[in-house]
Each structure stands twice: as structure tokens, then as C-alpha cells.
Design an enzyme around this catalytic site. Structure first.
Site, PDB file in Angstrom:
ATOM      1  N   LYS A   1       0.833  -1.203   0.000  1.00 50.15           N
ATOM      2  CA  LYS A   1       0.000   0.000   0.000  1.00 50.15           C
ATOM      3  C   LYS A   1       0.881   1.272   0.000  1.00 50.15           C
ATOM      4  O   LYS A   1       2.089   1.190   0.141  1.00 50.15           O
ATOM      5  CB  LYS A   1      -0.944  -0.023   1.197  1.00 50.15           C
TER       6      LYS A   1
HETATM    7  C1  LIG Z   1      -5.528  -4.232   0.854  1.00 52.99           C
HETATM    8  C2  LIG Z   1      -6.981  -4.006   0.846  1.00 52.99           C
HETATM    9  C3  LIG Z   1      -7.800  -4.416   1.921  1.00 52.99           C
HETATM   10  C4  LIG Z   1      -7.286  -5.249   3.044  1.00 52.99           C
HETATM   11  O1  LIG Z   1      -6.285  -4.643   3.773  1.00 52.99           O
HETATM   12  P1  LIG Z   1      -5.443  -5.500   4.821  1.00 52.99           P
HETATM   13  O2  LIG Z   1      -4.742  -4.448   5.607  1.00 52.99           O
HETATM   14  O3  LIG Z   1      -4.500  -6.362   4.036  1.00 52.99           O
HETATM   15  O4  LIG Z   1      -6.397  -6.291   5.630  1.00 52.99           O
HETATM   16  C5  LIG Z   1      -9.134  -4.084   1.887  1.00 52.99           C
HETATM   17  N1  LIG Z   1      -9.665  -3.426   0.855  1.00 52.99           N
HETATM   18  C6  LIG Z   1      -8.937  -3.044  -0.207  1.00 52.99           C
HETATM   19  C7  LIG Z   1      -9.579  -2.288  -1.323  1.00 52.99           C
HETATM   20  C8  LIG Z   1      -7.562  -3.339  -0.254  1.00 52.99           C
HETATM   21  O5  LIG Z   1      -6.840  -2.979  -1.321  1.00 52.99           O
END
Ligand SMILES: *Cc1c(COP(=O)(O)O)cnc(C)c1O
Length: 380
Positions: free
Chosen positions: A184
């Protein structure tokens, strides 16, 4: 596989190393002063009253559903073109995700008009996803939610630092849920953040995060309390101090890194438009300030996507698909079989989407090489 250009890469350096080491030397490893500082700094950054750090965005979405009182018999409108966690969180509380379609080839977020057609007497909430870091049409979605008495949860996993009308994404709905997963825009390895303006929701989220307990180990260590009560069957969704300390550094770097993503994204948009006009480039323009999490393109309908991705792989360029739509997964075909979702735009776009590499460490020359590789792959 060692890629010449990976899909994503981290901006981690000596500052994160020093921050993690300082925590180890301080010998207090979970939910202490670093977490409190991380939460305060994140709240100030997005302009939210409350910010609560959690293990990941999936846990944040789960707690958001509980805190808003969503449960069995309720329906929650979600996009299908998102990571599966968005819909899984609705299942955790026994509610039914109802998939709505996306706007179209230039905007992959929820279509307000299609949301309206999916509302029933059971609908309780909408979870919006700011796909690729670009804002959904929040004013239109909020107007619908108000008209029908629905709550809004924002999945802001792609969009830390993004805003609409100078208001941070994540602060438009009742609760915003951020992710600090490894790929991210800012990362703590695993990690997440909940934000809300509402004092009561914040208090609920706070005790649900830690077993439903009314005080924390940290409070007792500080001498603020000797014991605790338990007011709900809560969870252990706490973050640790090492990740909170890394998160503080990553948050400080985020504005410059998002600005760098914006420049690289513009290079893609200009280059792709000029060199490969047969490719559709979504989000050439956007609402507000985006976070430029990923760079999606749409292949012409006749192109074999696997062959295209293999051609780029042969050049050492990693690509991905965002996303295989949730309603096509085996589990969701069973769980929502009775809904037979009608999502023509999602089906079309999910079949043609390819995500190109985008991260702050990328160079303009590398973006140009990727565009050339796209051109060559399509010419073949
Ligand atoms: C990465 C992601 C999640 C989940 O995030 P985590 O921190 O890995 O649980 C949820 N929604 C979207 C759109 C994502 O890209």
C-alpha cells in the site's frame, strides 16, 4: 522470480530501522506511546477526531460493521471490483453483501445510480472503495444514503492522503478504514487504521479492538487503573509498537511519495495516450486529489490478456489484475446465488483490466520502457 520492474516496491530506509530499534530498546512492545503518537498524527493528517490503529484493514472493516450494528438479515451494498476483504467483512457479522456495479471505463468506483437499484428494506449500509486512490462520487452517494437512512463505511485502503473538495477520504462516511499492508502507499507490513468523528463509535471501536475491555495493559502500566471490566465479546485487533513506530515514519513520507506517484502517473497517462491509443486509460482526470495507488489500463476487448501479461513478464515487467471480481469467486457464487447480480460494467472491465507498475522509486525512463513494452506486446 526476479523482476526488472516489480509491480510495487517499498520506500523503507534508515529512519524506519532506527524507529524500530528504538522501540526494541525501550522494551514496551505493544499499544503504548508509539501507538498513541501514531494515532494522534494520523488523526491530524486526515483531519479526523478519532484514529484507532488496528492489525489490518480487514479487521478495521469488521469492527466498523459491528460498531454500526450491522448483523444477520441486513444487506450491505459493496462493489465487486475490489479486494475480497471488503465483502468478507460483511459476512463476518452475518450480513449479506449486495454487489452494485461501477460507473464505467473511466471510473471504476460504485455507480450511484446502480446503488439506488440495489437498495431494499433490508439495506443498512454502503461500503465504498476509492479504487486506485481516486475518490468515489461521495456527494452523490451521501445524498442517496441520507435519503434511505443508510450508513457509509469507507474502504480507504488505496487512498491515504487523498481528498475530495479539500476533505480527506475516510472522513466522508461514518467510519474510514485504512490499510498499511506491504504493497500500500504507506506500510507497516501489516496494519490498519480506523477513523471517525463520532465519540460513541470511537469508544465502541476502542473496546472492540481489545477484547471488550474497559482499560488497556498500557493504562495499568501507567498507573491509571488496577483492573478492568469487559463490556462486549471483543477481539484482539491491536497493533504493536514496532509497527506504530514504522507507521509514523511512513506517514511523514506519504505526501512526498504520493506527489511522486502523481508525476509518474501523469507520465503514464501522456505516454499511453500518445503511443497506444487502442488502450483505454481510466482516471485521466479525477475528482479532488488522488493517492495514485495503482495504474490500471483496459486492453481492447479482442486482446488475450494472459498473452499480454506474459509478453510483459518476458521483459521482466510485473503486472497484475485489480481485481478478479468478488461475485465470480466460488464462495460468493454460493452465498449470493439468490441475488444473481447484474453487473455488466464490472464483468466487462474485470476481464480487460491490467495493472502496470507504480511506486515512488520508479523512474520516468522505466515508465517509458513499460509503455514501449505495452506497445510492442499489442503490436505482436
Ligand atoms: C488491501 C486491501 C484491503 C485489506 O487490507 P489489509 O490491511 O491487508 O487487511 C481491503 N480493501 C482493499 C480495497 C484493499 O486494497
Amino acid at each position: 522470480m526476479s523482476w526488472k520492474i516489480p509491480l510495487a516496491d517499498l520506500d523503507l530506509g534508515s529512519e524506519e530501522e532506527a524507529a524500530a530499534l528504538a522501540v526494541l530498546r525501550r522494551r514496551w512492545l505493544t499499544m503504548g506511546s508509539e501507538t498513541q503518537a501514531f494515532e494522534a498524527e494520523f488523526a491530524a493528517f486526515v483531519g479526523a477526531k478519532h484514529a484507532l490503529a488496528v492489525t489490518n484493514c480487514t479487521a478495521a472493516l469488521h469492527l466498523a460493521c459491528i460498531a454500526l450494528g450491522i448483523g444477520p438479515g441486513d444487506e450491505v451494498i459493496v462493489p465487486s471490483l475490489t479486494f475480497v476483504a471488503t465483502a468478507n467483512a460483511v459476512r463476518y457479522v452475518g450480513a449479506t453483501p449486495v454487489f452494485a456495479d461501477i460507473v464505467g471505463e473511466t471510473d471504476f468506483s460504485l455507480d450511484p445510480d446502480d446503488i439506488v437499484t440495489k437498495i431494499t428494506p433490508q439495506t443498512k449500509a454502503i461500503i465504498v472503495v476509492h479504487y486506485a486512490g481516486y475518490a468515489c462520487d461521495m456527494p452523490a452517494i451521501i445524498a442517496i444514503a441520507e435519503r434511505h437512512g443508510l450508513q457509509i463505511i469507507e474502504d480507504v485502503a488505496h487512498a491515504p492522503g487523498a481528498s475530495l473538495a479539500d476533505r480527506a477520504l475516510g472522513t466522508w462516511g461514518a467510519i474510514g478504514c485504512f490499510s498499511f499492508f506491504s504493497n500500500k502507499n504507506m506500510t507497516t507490513g501489516e496494519g490498519g487504521m480506523l477513523i471517525t468523528e463520532d465519540d460513541e463509535l470511537a469508544e465502541k471501536l476502542r473496546y472492540l479492538r481489545s477484547h471488550g475491555m474497559t482499560t488497556l495493559t498500557w493504562d495499568r502500566h501507567q498507573g491509571h487503573a488496577f483492573t478492568y471490566d469487559v463490556v462486549d465479546s471483543g477481539y484482539n485487533f491491536r497493533i504493536d509498537e514496532i509497527r506504530a513506530a514504522i507507521g509514523r515514519i511512513q506517514l511523514r513520507k506519504l505526501p512526498a511519495n504520493n506527489a511522486r506517484r502523481a508525476e509518474l502517473n501523469q507520465r503514464y497517462v501522456d505516454g499511453l495516450t500518445e503511443l497506444v491509443p487502442q488502450v483505454t486509460v481510466p482516471y485521466k482526470r479525477c475528482r479532488g486529489e488522488a493517492a495514485y495507488h495503482i495504474r490500471p489500463i483496459l486492453l481492447p476487448p479482442a486482446v488475450d490478456r494472459s498473452r499480454f501479461m506474459t509478453a510483459l513478464k518476458t521483459q521482466g515487467i510485473q503486472t497484475s489484475i485489480h481485481y478478479p471480481p468478488i461475485h465470480q469467486f466460488w464462495y460468493y457464487r454460493q452465498a449470493t446465488a439468490f441475488k444473481s447480480p447484474n453487473l455488466p460494467m464490472t464483468d466487462d472491465i474485470a476481464a480487460r483490466e491490467v495493472t502496470l507498475p507504480l511506486y515512488p522509486g520508479l523512474s520516468f525512463a522505466q515508465v517509458d520502457d513499460i509503455i514501449t513494452a505495452v506497445h510492442t506486446a499489442l503490436a505482436a
